[in-house]
Design an enzyme around this catalytic site. Sequence first.
Site, PDB file in Angstrom:
ATOM      1  N   THR A 109       0.823  -1.206   0.000  1.00 40.88           N
ATOM      2  CA  THR A 109       0.000   0.000   0.000  1.00 40.88           C
ATOM      3  C   THR A 109       0.858   1.258   0.000  1.00 40.88           C
ATOM      4  O   THR A 109       1.974   1.254   0.563  1.00 40.88           O
ATOM      5  CB  THR A 109      -0.900  -0.011   1.254  1.00 40.88           C
ATOM      6  N   ASP A 110       0.313   2.336  -0.573  1.00 46.26           N
ATOM      7  CA  ASP A 110       1.031   3.619  -0.514  1.00 46.26           C
ATOM      8  C   ASP A 110       1.120   4.146   0.921  1.00 46.26           C
ATOM      9  O   ASP A 110       1.898   5.053   1.207  1.00 46.26           O
ATOM     10  CB  ASP A 110       0.373   4.654  -1.444  1.00 46.26           C
ATOM     11  N   GLU A 111       0.296   3.592   1.823  1.00 49.93           N
ATOM     12  CA  GLU A 111       0.304   4.093   3.204  1.00 49.93           C
ATOM     13  C   GLU A 111       1.629   3.845   3.917  1.00 49.93           C
ATOM     14  O   GLU A 111       1.899   4.451   4.949  1.00 49.93           O
ATOM     15  CB  GLU A 111      -0.839   3.470   4.012  1.00 49.93           C
ATOM     16  N   TYR A 136      -1.843  -0.264  11.068  1.00 49.22           N
ATOM     17  CA  TYR A 136      -2.019  -0.978   9.793  1.00 49.22           C
ATOM     18  C   TYR A 136      -0.837  -0.745   8.873  1.00 49.22           C
ATOM     19  O   TYR A 136      -0.211  -1.692   8.376  1.00 49.22           O
ATOM     20  CB  TYR A 136      -3.324  -0.525   9.105  1.00 49.22           C
ATOM     21  N   LYS A 140       2.104  -3.282   7.346  1.00 49.02           N
ATOM     22  CA  LYS A 140       2.390  -3.500   5.920  1.00 49.02           C
ATOM     23  C   LYS A 140       3.850  -3.144   5.606  1.00 49.02           C
ATOM     24  O   LYS A 140       4.525  -3.841   4.848  1.00 49.02           O
ATOM     25  CB  LYS A 140       1.446  -2.675   5.045  1.00 49.02           C
TER      26      LYS A 140
HETATM   27  O1  DAU Z   1      -4.101   3.968   0.225  1.00 46.61           O
HETATM   28  C1  DAU Z   1      -4.343   2.590   0.203  1.00 46.61           C
HETATM   29  C2  DAU Z   1      -5.164   2.227   1.415  1.00 46.61           C
HETATM   30  O2  DAU Z   1      -6.468   2.722   1.208  1.00 46.61           O
HETATM   31  C3  DAU Z   1      -5.196   0.723   1.684  1.00 46.61           C
HETATM   32  O3  DAU Z   1      -3.903   0.297   1.999  1.00 46.61           O
HETATM   33  C4  DAU Z   1      -6.124   0.431   2.861  1.00 46.61           C
HETATM   34  O4  DAU Z   1      -6.210  -0.950   3.054  1.00 46.61           O
HETATM   35  C5  DAU Z   1      -7.478   1.003   2.568  1.00 46.61           C
HETATM   36  O5  DAU Z   1      -8.337   0.781   3.681  1.00 46.61           O
HETATM   37  C6  DAU Z   1      -7.393   2.491   2.253  1.00 46.61           C
HETATM   38  O6  DAU Z   1      -7.046   3.235   3.420  1.00 46.61           O
HETATM   39  P1  DAU Z   1      -7.821   4.548   3.886  1.00 46.61           P
HETATM   40  O7  DAU Z   1      -7.706   4.654   5.351  1.00 46.61           O
HETATM   41  O8  DAU Z   1      -7.425   5.723   3.086  1.00 46.61           O
HETATM   42  O9  DAU Z   1      -9.328   4.135   3.427  1.00 46.61           O
HETATM   43  P2  DAU Z   1     -10.740   4.417   4.115  1.00 46.61           P
HETATM   44  O10 DAU Z   1     -11.786   4.026   3.118  1.00 46.61           O
HETATM   45  O11 DAU Z   1     -10.834   3.841   5.477  1.00 46.61           O
HETATM   46  O12 DAU Z   1     -10.751   5.996   4.267  1.00 46.61           O
HETATM   47  C7  DAU Z   1     -10.620   6.853   3.145  1.00 46.61           C
HETATM   48  C8  DAU Z   1     -10.655   8.278   3.677  1.00 46.61           C
HETATM   49  O13 DAU Z   1     -11.975   8.558   4.173  1.00 46.61           O
HETATM   50  C9  DAU Z   1      -9.711   8.532   4.838  1.00 46.61           C
HETATM   51  O14 DAU Z   1      -9.189   9.847   4.730  1.00 46.61           O
HETATM   52  C10 DAU Z   1     -10.603   8.433   6.076  1.00 46.61           C
HETATM   53  C11 DAU Z   1     -11.950   8.923   5.559  1.00 46.61           C
HETATM   54  N1  DAU Z   1     -13.127   8.306   6.210  1.00 46.61           N
HETATM   55  C12 DAU Z   1     -13.181   6.934   6.255  1.00 46.61           C
HETATM   56  C13 DAU Z   1     -14.243   6.302   6.861  1.00 46.61           C
HETATM   57  C14 DAU Z   1     -14.326   4.817   6.959  1.00 46.61           C
HETATM   58  C15 DAU Z   1     -14.140   9.096   6.712  1.00 46.61           C
HETATM   59  O15 DAU Z   1     -14.087  10.341   6.630  1.00 46.61           O
HETATM   60  N2  DAU Z   1     -15.199   8.474   7.319  1.00 46.61           N
HETATM   61  C16 DAU Z   1     -15.298   7.120   7.430  1.00 46.61           C
HETATM   62  O16 DAU Z   1     -16.300   6.632   8.015  1.00 46.61           O
END
Ligand code: DAU
Length: 320
Positions: A109-111, A136, A140
């Site tokens: 992941t880019d993270e 997380y 990774k």
């Molecule tokens: O960049 C790659 C990564 O993208 C992967 O390695 C991870 O496995 C994947 O979960 C994803 O990570 P993020 O943390 O960026 O994805 P997430 O969908 O959880 O969140 C995207 C953005 O939205 C992040 O800035 C947090 C925000 N968010 C997320 C959730 C779940 C909200 O504002 N509200 C929420 O309820």
Amino acid sequence: MQYMVNKYLQYDIYNLDLLTYAGDLTKHKEIESRDNYYFVKADIADREAIVSLFEKEKFDYVVHFAAESHVDRSILDPSTFVRTNVLGTQVLLDAAKQIGVSKFVHVSTDEVYGELNFDPTTFFTEETPIKPNSPYSASKASSDLLVRAYHETFGLPINITRCSNNYGPYHFPEKLIPLTISRVLNNQKVPVYGDGRNIRDWLHVIDHCAAIDLVLHEGLNGEVYNIGGHNERTNLEVVKTIIATLGKSEDLIEFVKDRLGHDKRYAIDPTKLEALGWKPNFKFETGIAQTIQWYLDNEEWWQRINSGEYKTYFEQQYGA
Ligand code: DAU
């Protein structure tokens, strides 16, 4: 899985999955009866099971997607992430080394690079130092370093891919896009962390599959490849696009307490992968419209998930 099974009829393709909370075999209904597809339920951290499976099947290639992947869950319980992502990767590496695979692709992941600031001219390249911020991404990054070490020490043929945020069909509703679509369709509030200005670089899952396929077959041994298609959006833009497409009101947006250690911005420079011959086919506007349509057409799938054990996690994460 579907991408590879449909494309490579001459390969025997094994899907190894422990089927934990996000695992779901109904996704593979279309391919489950194919002659080139096999399913094995196993835990990558179970050394005995993995080594004996590898010795029996003598795999040529390993593409390692198996991971705990949700940042919020890693804040609630980091230990599962270390067990699966770090120890599980080490078991797979040992098994792959023992049978002498031709290629081990580690899907990362880019993270692992940490976060960028809001300067739109800055990007993650393969040379960006590893600086993970969440349990997380730290797990990774640890697995990436183990993969690299098995290449340097034991000569295991490897590639590491680092993708940006995926979206598309069958995306588990804990992630921002499917969470927003499913909640908007149910007329429920959409929790946006902080001020919603954090930026992610969205990659359609099919573009990601094509990139992994290319790296598996053409990637130079030992190299890292970043995967992303310059589709940067703030979280608020993403949520508003979904609400507008579904013809609902922005009153559904609810700003909630920010995620701990919330990374500001991710953005990929994919030049190295493009030089190998990859380019993304999905513009965000097309990809998100198709994804929303998929969730409209497959309501039974996500409503079932939302009413199952995921409900307990949701209440723990966001409050009842
Ligand atoms: O960049 C790659 C990564 O993208 C992967 O390695 C991870 O496995 C994947 O979960 C994803 O990570 P993020 O943390 O960026 O994805 P997430 O969908 O959880 O969140 C995207 C953005 O939205 C992040 O800035 C947090 C925000 N968010 C997320 C959730 C779940 C909200 O504002 N509200 C929420 O309820």
